[in-house]
Motif scaffolding. Structure first.
Motif, PDB file in Angstrom:
ATOM      1  N   TRP A   1       0.840  -1.187   0.000  1.00  0.00           N
ATOM      2  CA  TRP A   1       0.000   0.000   0.000  1.00  0.00           C
ATOM      3  C   TRP A   1       0.876   1.238   0.000  1.00  0.00           C
ATOM      4  O   TRP A   1       1.840   1.326   0.748  1.00  0.00           O
ATOM      5  CB  TRP A   1      -0.887  -0.024   1.230  1.00  0.00           C
ATOM      6  CG  TRP A   1      -1.921   1.041   1.248  1.00  0.00           C
ATOM      7  CD1 TRP A   1      -1.855   2.232   1.902  1.00  0.00           C
ATOM      8  CD2 TRP A   1      -3.171   1.029   0.580  1.00  0.00           C
ATOM      9  NE1 TRP A   1      -2.999   2.949   1.681  1.00  0.00           N
ATOM     10  CE2 TRP A   1      -3.827   2.234   0.873  1.00  0.00           C
ATOM     11  CE3 TRP A   1      -3.804   0.101  -0.251  1.00  0.00           C
ATOM     12  CZ2 TRP A   1      -5.088   2.539   0.373  1.00  0.00           C
ATOM     13  CZ3 TRP A   1      -5.050   0.414  -0.737  1.00  0.00           C
ATOM     14  CH2 TRP A   1      -5.680   1.615  -0.432  1.00  0.00           C
ATOM     15  N   CYS A   2       0.548   2.226  -0.810  1.00  0.00           N
ATOM     16  CA  CYS A   2       1.242   3.514  -0.800  1.00  0.00           C
ATOM     17  C   CYS A   2       0.398   4.474   0.028  1.00  0.00           C
ATOM     18  O   CYS A   2      -0.763   4.717  -0.289  1.00  0.00           O
ATOM     19  CB  CYS A   2       1.429   4.060  -2.215  1.00  0.00           C
ATOM     20  SG  CYS A   2       2.168   5.717  -2.222  1.00  0.00           S
ATOM     21  N   ASP A   3       0.997   4.999   1.104  1.00  0.00           N
ATOM     22  CA  ASP A   3       0.272   5.913   1.987  1.00  0.00           C
ATOM     23  C   ASP A   3       0.123   7.304   1.384  1.00  0.00           C
ATOM     24  O   ASP A   3      -0.673   8.098   1.859  1.00  0.00           O
ATOM     25  CB  ASP A   3       0.982   6.016   3.340  1.00  0.00           C
ATOM     26  CG  ASP A   3       0.880   4.711   4.114  1.00  0.00           C
ATOM     27  OD1 ASP A   3      -0.256   4.246   4.328  1.00  0.00           O
ATOM     28  OD2 ASP A   3       1.924   4.157   4.500  1.00  0.00           O
ATOM     29  N   TRP A   4       0.882   7.615   0.336  1.00  0.00           N
ATOM     30  CA  TRP A   4       0.798   8.958  -0.243  1.00  0.00           C
ATOM     31  C   TRP A   4      -0.323   9.063  -1.271  1.00  0.00           C
ATOM     32  O   TRP A   4      -1.085  10.008  -1.248  1.00  0.00           O
ATOM     33  CB  TRP A   4       2.153   9.370  -0.831  1.00  0.00           C
ATOM     34  CG  TRP A   4       2.991  10.053   0.201  1.00  0.00           C
ATOM     35  CD1 TRP A   4       3.187  11.391   0.334  1.00  0.00           C
ATOM     36  CD2 TRP A   4       3.696   9.451   1.285  1.00  0.00           C
ATOM     37  NE1 TRP A   4       3.981  11.650   1.424  1.00  0.00           N
ATOM     38  CE2 TRP A   4       4.305  10.477   2.032  1.00  0.00           C
ATOM     39  CE3 TRP A   4       3.880   8.147   1.710  1.00  0.00           C
ATOM     40  CZ2 TRP A   4       5.075  10.231   3.157  1.00  0.00           C
ATOM     41  CZ3 TRP A   4       4.648   7.905   2.824  1.00  0.00           C
ATOM     42  CH2 TRP A   4       5.232   8.953   3.542  1.00  0.00           C
TER      43      TRP A   4
ATOM     44  N   GLU B   1      -2.548   6.668  -1.505  1.00  0.00           N
ATOM     45  CA  GLU B   1      -3.583   5.857  -0.876  1.00  0.00           C
ATOM     46  C   GLU B   1      -4.143   4.791  -1.801  1.00  0.00           C
ATOM     47  O   GLU B   1      -5.355   4.692  -2.022  1.00  0.00           O
ATOM     48  CB  GLU B   1      -4.693   6.741  -0.303  1.00  0.00           C
ATOM     49  CG  GLU B   1      -4.187   7.688   0.760  1.00  0.00           C
ATOM     50  CD  GLU B   1      -5.269   8.576   1.340  1.00  0.00           C
ATOM     51  OE1 GLU B   1      -6.369   8.678   0.744  1.00  0.00           O
ATOM     52  OE2 GLU B   1      -5.011   9.165   2.390  1.00  0.00           O
TER      53      GLU B   1
ATOM     54  N   LEU C   1       9.202   1.117   2.683  1.00  0.00           N
ATOM     55  CA  LEU C   1       9.109   1.883   3.919  1.00  0.00           C
ATOM     56  C   LEU C   1       9.901   3.175   3.784  1.00  0.00           C
ATOM     57  O   LEU C   1      11.066   3.160   3.388  1.00  0.00           O
ATOM     58  CB  LEU C   1       9.656   1.046   5.081  1.00  0.00           C
ATOM     59  CG  LEU C   1       9.656   1.692   6.461  1.00  0.00           C
ATOM     60  CD1 LEU C   1       8.231   1.932   6.947  1.00  0.00           C
ATOM     61  CD2 LEU C   1      10.413   0.820   7.443  1.00  0.00           C
TER      62      LEU C   1
ATOM     63  N   GLN D   1       9.007   5.963   6.294  1.00  0.00           N
ATOM     64  CA  GLN D   1       8.929   6.581   7.619  1.00  0.00           C
ATOM     65  C   GLN D   1       8.528   5.540   8.646  1.00  0.00           C
ATOM     66  O   GLN D   1       7.620   4.752   8.413  1.00  0.00           O
ATOM     67  CB  GLN D   1       7.882   7.697   7.666  1.00  0.00           C
ATOM     68  CG  GLN D   1       8.234   8.939   6.938  1.00  0.00           C
ATOM     69  CD  GLN D   1       7.137   9.999   7.074  1.00  0.00           C
ATOM     70  OE1 GLN D   1       5.999   9.703   7.376  1.00  0.00           O
ATOM     71  NE2 GLN D   1       7.504  11.241   6.828  1.00  0.00           N
TER      72      GLN D   1
ATOM     73  N   VAL E   1       3.790   3.919  13.856  1.00  0.00           N
ATOM     74  CA  VAL E   1       3.202   3.904  12.520  1.00  0.00           C
ATOM     75  C   VAL E   1       4.316   3.769  11.492  1.00  0.00           C
ATOM     76  O   VAL E   1       5.336   4.451  11.581  1.00  0.00           O
ATOM     77  CB  VAL E   1       2.414   5.214  12.255  1.00  0.00           C
ATOM     78  CG1 VAL E   1       1.875   5.246  10.845  1.00  0.00           C
ATOM     79  CG2 VAL E   1       1.306   5.385  13.257  1.00  0.00           C
ATOM     80  N   ASN E   2       4.138   2.890  10.534  1.00  0.00           N
ATOM     81  CA  ASN E   2       5.055   2.768   9.403  1.00  0.00           C
ATOM     82  C   ASN E   2       4.348   3.300   8.177  1.00  0.00           C
ATOM     83  O   ASN E   2       3.190   2.970   7.923  1.00  0.00           O
ATOM     84  CB  ASN E   2       5.459   1.310   9.165  1.00  0.00           C
ATOM     85  CG  ASN E   2       6.338   0.783  10.269  1.00  0.00           C
ATOM     86  OD1 ASN E   2       7.078   1.525  10.897  1.00  0.00           O
ATOM     87  ND2 ASN E   2       6.259  -0.504  10.515  1.00  0.00           N
ATOM     88  N   ARG E   3       5.038   4.137   7.400  1.00  0.00           N
ATOM     89  CA  ARG E   3       4.445   4.697   6.186  1.00  0.00           C
ATOM     90  C   ARG E   3       5.253   4.242   4.985  1.00  0.00           C
ATOM     91  O   ARG E   3       6.475   4.290   4.995  1.00  0.00           O
ATOM     92  CB  ARG E   3       4.412   6.218   6.269  1.00  0.00           C
ATOM     93  CG  ARG E   3       3.519   6.651   7.461  1.00  0.00           C
ATOM     94  CD  ARG E   3       3.141   8.074   7.442  1.00  0.00           C
ATOM     95  NE  ARG E   3       2.299   8.353   6.290  1.00  0.00           N
ATOM     96  CZ  ARG E   3       2.147   9.579   5.796  1.00  0.00           C
ATOM     97  NH1 ARG E   3       2.760  10.596   6.319  1.00  0.00           N
ATOM     98  NH2 ARG E   3       1.377   9.775   4.762  1.00  0.00           N
TER      99      ARG E   3
ATOM    100  N   ALA F   1       5.750   4.281   0.595  1.00  0.00           N
ATOM    101  CA  ALA F   1       5.544   5.098  -0.608  1.00  0.00           C
ATOM    102  C   ALA F   1       6.024   4.330  -1.838  1.00  0.00           C
ATOM    103  O   ALA F   1       7.049   3.659  -1.801  1.00  0.00           O
ATOM    104  CB  ALA F   1       6.298   6.417  -0.490  1.00  0.00           C
TER     105      ALA F   1
END
Length: 65
Positions: free
Chosen positions: A18-21, A23, A31, A33, A43-45, A47
């Motif tokens: 999943w890309c958190d930027w 979405e 990974l 962040q 929390v792991n983010r 991109a």
């Protein structure tokens, strides 16, 4: 019977994260962040490659400690 979690038996391009930027799902998300919190889980983010390039995000494994 082959394990379904074995990467060698998984078809190419079938593993997505999943890309958190943007979405959405991505085959290139890594990974970028790891946010630690004093209480509760951190929390792991993640991109994807296009979002990392657009936002100048550096993969966590390449960041200085």
């Amino acid at each position: 019977m082959a394990k379904t979690t074995d990467p060698a038996s998984t078809p190419a391009g079938a593993m997505h994260s999943w890309c958190d930027w943007h979405e959405g799902p991505s085959g290139t998300a890594v990974l970028v962040q790891a946010i630690e919190q004093g209480s509760g889980p951190g929390v792991n983010r993640f991109a994807c490659a296009p979002c990392r390039e657009q936002r100048n995000l550096v993969p966590f494994s390449e960041q200085q400690p």
